[in-house]
Design a protein around this motif. Structure first.
Motif, short mmCIF file in Angstrom:
data_model
loop_
_atom_site.label_atom_id
_atom_site.label_comp_id
_atom_site.label_asym_id
_atom_site.label_seq_id
_atom_site.Cartn_x
_atom_site.Cartn_y
_atom_site.Cartn_z
N GLU A 88 18.66 -14.42 -24.32
CA GLU A 88 18.32 -13.36 -23.11
C GLU A 88 17.70 -14.04 -22.03
O GLU A 88 18.07 -13.69 -20.75
CB GLU A 88 17.42 -12.35 -23.86
N LEU A 89 16.72 -14.93 -22.20
CA LEU A 89 16.24 -15.66 -21.09
C LEU A 89 16.98 -16.52 -20.34
O LEU A 89 17.01 -16.44 -19.15
CB LEU A 89 14.91 -16.51 -21.68
N LYS A 90 17.77 -17.30 -20.95
CA LYS A 90 18.96 -18.02 -20.26
C LYS A 90 19.72 -17.23 -19.35
O LYS A 90 20.16 -17.51 -18.22
CB LYS A 90 19.68 -18.83 -21.41
N ARG A 91 20.31 -16.22 -20.07
CA ARG A 91 21.11 -15.01 -19.21
C ARG A 91 20.37 -14.55 -18.13
O ARG A 91 20.87 -14.61 -16.85
CB ARG A 91 21.53 -14.06 -20.12
N LEU A 92 19.13 -14.11 -18.25
CA LEU A 92 18.41 -13.57 -16.94
C LEU A 92 18.10 -14.87 -15.97
O LEU A 92 18.53 -14.42 -14.77
CB LEU A 92 17.15 -13.08 -17.57
N CYS A 93 18.02 -15.88 -16.42
CA CYS A 93 17.80 -17.10 -15.47
C CYS A 93 18.80 -17.06 -14.71
O CYS A 93 18.91 -17.51 -13.42
CB CYS A 93 17.12 -18.16 -16.07
N ARG A 94 20.03 -17.37 -15.29
CA ARG A 94 21.55 -17.48 -14.67
C ARG A 94 21.84 -16.43 -13.63
O ARG A 94 22.09 -16.46 -12.65
CB ARG A 94 22.65 -17.51 -15.69
N GLN A 95 21.34 -15.26 -14.12
CA GLN A 95 21.63 -13.88 -13.23
C GLN A 95 20.89 -14.00 -11.98
O GLN A 95 21.59 -13.71 -10.92
CB GLN A 95 21.09 -12.68 -14.04
N TYR A 96 19.75 -14.50 -11.90
CA TYR A 96 18.80 -14.47 -10.84
C TYR A 96 18.84 -15.76 -10.14
O TYR A 96 17.95 -16.13 -9.08
CB TYR A 96 17.41 -14.00 -11.09
N GLY A 97 19.84 -16.95 -10.51
CA GLY A 97 19.66 -18.00 -9.91
C GLY A 97 18.66 -18.91 -10.04
O GLY A 97 18.29 -20.18 -9.38
N ALA A 98 17.94 -18.80 -11.26
CA ALA A 98 16.86 -19.80 -11.61
C ALA A 98 17.41 -20.89 -12.47
O ALA A 98 18.43 -20.80 -12.78
CB ALA A 98 15.77 -18.97 -12.36
N ARG A 99 16.63 -21.94 -12.61
CA ARG A 99 17.03 -23.02 -13.40
C ARG A 99 17.18 -22.62 -15.09
O ARG A 99 16.21 -21.40 -15.29
CB ARG A 99 16.38 -24.39 -13.33
N ALA A 100 17.58 -23.40 -15.81
CA ALA A 100 17.54 -22.98 -17.15
C ALA A 100 16.10 -23.06 -17.52
O ALA A 100 15.37 -24.11 -17.26
CB ALA A 100 18.58 -24.13 -17.97
N PRO A 101 15.66 -22.16 -18.65
CA PRO A 101 14.56 -22.34 -18.87
C PRO A 101 14.14 -23.66 -19.96
O PRO A 101 14.98 -24.06 -20.66
CB PRO A 101 14.27 -21.13 -19.86
N PHE A 102 13.00 -24.23 -19.81
CA PHE A 102 12.36 -25.25 -20.56
C PHE A 102 11.62 -24.76 -21.41
O PHE A 102 10.42 -24.11 -21.17
CB PHE A 102 11.93 -26.07 -19.50
N PHE A 103 11.86 -24.87 -22.92
CA PHE A 103 11.06 -24.30 -23.98
C PHE A 103 10.20 -25.36 -24.49
O PHE A 103 10.49 -26.58 -24.59
CB PHE A 103 11.99 -23.86 -25.02
N ILE A 104 8.80 -24.91 -24.44
CA ILE A 104 7.67 -25.91 -24.78
C ILE A 104 6.86 -25.43 -25.89
O ILE A 104 6.54 -24.02 -26.24
CB ILE A 104 6.69 -26.13 -23.73
N GLU A 105 7.09 -25.95 -27.16
CA GLU A 105 6.51 -25.43 -28.53
C GLU A 105 5.45 -26.39 -29.00
O GLU A 105 5.61 -27.46 -29.34
CB GLU A 105 7.59 -25.47 -29.56
N ASP A 106 4.40 -25.87 -28.99
CA ASP A 106 3.14 -26.47 -29.66
C ASP A 106 2.42 -27.65 -28.69
O ASP A 106 1.22 -27.82 -28.53
CB ASP A 106 3.39 -27.13 -30.94
N LYS A 107 3.39 -28.44 -27.89
CA LYS A 107 2.89 -29.64 -27.38
C LYS A 107 3.67 -29.87 -26.11
O LYS A 107 4.90 -29.67 -26.12
CB LYS A 107 3.01 -30.89 -28.27
N PHE A 108 2.97 -30.31 -24.87
CA PHE A 108 3.79 -30.56 -23.60
C PHE A 108 4.23 -32.07 -23.74
O PHE A 108 3.34 -32.94 -23.98
CB PHE A 108 3.07 -30.14 -22.51
N ASP A 109 5.31 -32.40 -23.45
CA ASP A 109 5.90 -33.85 -23.19
C ASP A 109 6.63 -33.83 -21.89
O ASP A 109 7.55 -32.99 -21.73
CB ASP A 109 6.96 -33.82 -24.37
N ALA A 110 5.77 -34.54 -20.98
CA ALA A 110 6.40 -34.72 -19.55
C ALA A 110 7.63 -35.37 -19.69
O ALA A 110 8.69 -35.02 -18.83
CB ALA A 110 5.41 -35.45 -18.76
#
Length: 287
Positions: free
Chosen positions: A254-276
Motif C-alpha cells: 500500500e505504501l509503495k502504491r501511494l508513493c507512486r501515486q503522488y510522485g514520491a520515491r519508493a519507500p525505504f524500510f528501516i527495521e530495528d537499525k539504521f544502515d546508511a
C-alpha cells in the motif's frame, strides 16, 4: 556518555536544482560549471577559451560558436519527523532514538554535500520547538541529535500536523525525507504526500521486528494503542501471528502504491537499525 558519530550516506537528484548558491547539483543556470549545455554564438558568450572550431565549421550559416555549460548549485534538504505517540514505541529498538540517529545522518550528509539542512517535526501540530531553519553550520548534526533525544513526545498525540509543515518549506524544489512508522490512516498520508508533491520526497519507514515478526506463536500478550491510549489483552496463536505478518506485508504494498501515486520515491524500510550504506544504495538505484 559515549560520543555520537553520525552516519554518512550519499544521494543524487533526478532533477536540476534552482538556486544561486554554489553546490554539487546540476542546474539549468548558465555558468562556469562542467555540465555541457550546448553551443551558442561567440557574440552571446565571447570567451575565446571555449571556442569550438570543429562545431563552428558545421554551423550553417558559418559563424564561430563556443561551448556553454550549466552552473552547479545547492539545495535545501529537509527531514520531516513524525512525532506522534506511536514513535514512543520501544521494542528491539527505540523509535525515538532511530529518529534522532537518522535526522542527524541527514544533517551530516547534506551539509558535507554542500547543501543546507532544515528540521521539521509534527504531531497534531507543527512542533515549533523542534523547527530548525535551513543551515549549513558545523556541529548541526550533533545538536539535532541531542535535541530530538530530549524532545517530549506527547501521549495520545496523532500526526495531523504533517501536511501543514509544507508552510515552512521554501517554494524552490527540495529533497524531503519523511520519517515515520507510517501507522497513519490513508487520508492523512495521502494529504501529506499531496502537500509535498512538488518536492522530491523520500519516505523512510521505521518498523520494529517485535511489532509483527518476533511475536510468540502461542499465549497471552498485552498490547497498547500508543495514540488512542487504550490497553487490551489478546491471545496469540499461529494463525493470528501469520495474519499480523500478512497485514504488514500488505501495508508495504500500500505504501509503495501511494508513493507512486503522488510522485514520491519508493519507500525505504528501516527495521530495528539504521544502515546508511543501504540507504545510499536505495537512493542511487532509484535515481
Amino acid at each position: 556518555m559515549a560520543s555520537f558519530t553520525p552516519q554518512e550516506f550519499y544521494y543524487h537528484l533526478r532533477w536540476r536544482a534552482r538556486g544561486a548558491q554554489p553546490g554539487a547539483h546540476a542546474t539549468r543556470t548558465p555558468g562556469s560549471g562542467t555540465d555541457f549545455a550546448g553551443h551558442v554564438p561567440f557574440m552571446d558568450n565571447p570567451d575565446p577559451r571555449r571556442l569550438d572550431l570543429r562545431a563552428s565549421l558545421r554551423v550553417i550559416p558559418r559563424r564561430y560558436v563556443v561551448r556553454s555549460f550549466f552552473e552547479r548549485g545547492a539545495i535545501v534538504v529537509y527531514a520531516l519527523l513524525d512525532m506522534s505517540a506511536s514513535m514512543r514505541f520501544a521494542g528491539n529498538a527505540e523509535k525515538k532514538r532511530l529518529l534522532a540517529d537518522i535526522a542527524a545522518a541527514i544533517a551530516w550528509s547534506s551539509t558535507r554535500h554542500g547543501d543546507a539542512f532544515s528540521l521539521l517535526a509534527c504531531d497534531d501540530v507543527v512542533r515549533q520547538d523542534l523547527f530548525t531553519p535551513p543551515s549549513s553550520r558545523r556541529g548541526l548534526a550533533h545538536e539535532l541529535h541531542q535535541k530530538i533525544l530530549h524532545a517530549h513526545i506527547r501521549p495520545q498525540s496523532g500526526a495531523k500536523g504533517l501536511p501543514k509543515a509544507i508552510e515552512q518549506v521554501r517554494p524552490s524544489r527540495s529533497l524531503v525525507f519523511l520519517i515515520s512508522d507510517f501507522h497513519l490512516d490513508e487520508a492523512l498520508l495521502s494529504n501529506t504526500l499531496s502537500s509535498f508533491s512538488t518536492h522530491d520526497v523520500v519516505p523512510l519507514v521505521l518498523w520494529d521486528s517485535s511489532e509483527y515478526r518476533d511475536l510468540p506463536e502461542w499465549g497471552w500478550a498485552r498490547v497498547r494503542d500508543m495514540e488512542g491510549g487504550g490497553d487490551r489483552s489478546i491471545f496469540l496463536r499461529r494463525s493470528l501471528k501469520r495474519e499480523i505478518e500478512q497485514r504488514y506485508l500488505t501495508r508495504k504494498d500500500e505504501l509503495k502504491r501511494l508513493c507512486r501515486q503522488y510522485g514520491a520515491r519508493a519507500p525505504f524500510f528501516i527495521e530495528d537499525k539504521f544502515d546508511a550504506g543501504l540507504l545510499t544504495r536505495h537512493l542511487l538505484e532509484a535515481s
